[in-house]
Design a protein around this motif. Structure first.
Motif, short mmCIF file in Angstrom:
data_model
loop_
_atom_site.label_atom_id
_atom_site.label_comp_id
_atom_site.label_asym_id
_atom_site.label_seq_id
_atom_site.Cartn_x
_atom_site.Cartn_y
_atom_site.Cartn_z
N THR A 1 0.89 -1.37 0.04
CA THR A 1 0.05 -0.13 -0.03
C THR A 1 0.85 1.18 -0.07
OG1 THR A 1 -0.03 0.01 2.54
CG2 THR A 1 -1.78 -1.09 1.24
N GLY A 2 2.26 1.07 -0.19
CA GLY A 2 2.95 2.36 -0.05
C GLY A 2 3.46 2.93 1.19
N GLY A 3 3.22 1.96 2.12
CA GLY A 3 3.60 2.48 3.52
C GLY A 3 4.97 1.82 3.94
N VAL A 4 5.14 1.94 4.92
CA VAL A 4 6.58 1.28 5.65
C VAL A 4 6.15 0.03 6.90
CG1 VAL A 4 8.93 1.48 6.70
CG2 VAL A 4 8.24 2.93 4.90
N ASP A 5 6.65 -0.83 6.92
CA ASP A 5 6.71 -1.90 7.93
C ASP A 5 7.89 -2.14 8.58
OD1 ASP A 5 5.31 -3.90 9.53
OD2 ASP A 5 4.90 -5.19 8.02
#
Length: 198
Positions: A87-91
């Protein structure tokens, strides 16, 4: 809005077919052998994941999966895992690696606070360094059960000769390269496919 298809799922089904045939035998066999001696100071720093046996915790990772290892105040290794999601985030997650085998330094217990079954700083070995490039430019990490595996590199890409060494190391550890899926990495591979089909 169109949702991006997760190629891990399609590639996972191909890898699962290969792994199911040998999983029972691998789990019953003796654990893979660790490298004779791991120099922890040389092992510290940033590693890029170039391939892995899919696990529930990394299916959310779309690209640029990294692990940064640092010495912590207790003399253990601080672990910081990070990736970019679909989704374009950072985990990201932070934990600790504790050496279980001071003879080789290559068998460790990695723990993450709040993760069931992995929240204790001490425990059985679940991180086993089974192969290393002579210059610490790449590493193969498995578990005693062989149900997990990670190809780590200091750089985003490996040449064909080095990939052959990695393939040989995976087989020497009693695993099948076909159960490893490539990990998209900026500056390296951009697709997800079984390692044996790279």
């Amino acid at each position: 809005m169109r949702t991006r298809r997760n190629p891990w799922i399609a590639a996972l089904s191909l890898a699962a077919t290969a792994s199911l045939t040998g999983a029972g035998a691998a789990a019953a066999a003796a654990p893979p052998a660790p490298v004779p001696r791991l120099d922890l100071d040389r092992y510290l720093g940033e590693w890029r994941q170039l391939a892995a046996i899919p696990q529930v915790f990394n299916l959310n990772c779309a690209r640029d999966t990294t692990a940064v290892y640092t010495l912590d105040p207790q003399g253990d290794i601080g672990v910081h895992n990070r990736c970019h999601t679909w989704t374009g985030g950072v985990d990201e997650i932070r934990g600790t690696a504790t050496v279980n085998d001071p003879v080789t330094n290559a068998q460790l217990h990695v723990s993450f606070p709040g993760v069931p079954g992995q929240d204790g700083r001490e425990g059985p070995t679940n991180y086993l360094v089974t192969a290393l490039g002579p210059d610490y430019s790449w590493a193969l990490v498995t578990s005693p059960s062989r149900l997990s595996g990670f190809v780590l590199s200091r750089t985003p890409a490996l040449d064909d000769t080095t990939w052959q060494q990695v393939d040989d190391a995976i087989r020497a550890a009693g695993q099948d390269p076909c159960v490893y899926l490539t990990s998209p990495t900026t500056g390296g591979r951009g697709d997800v496919r079984p390692l044996c089909a790279r």
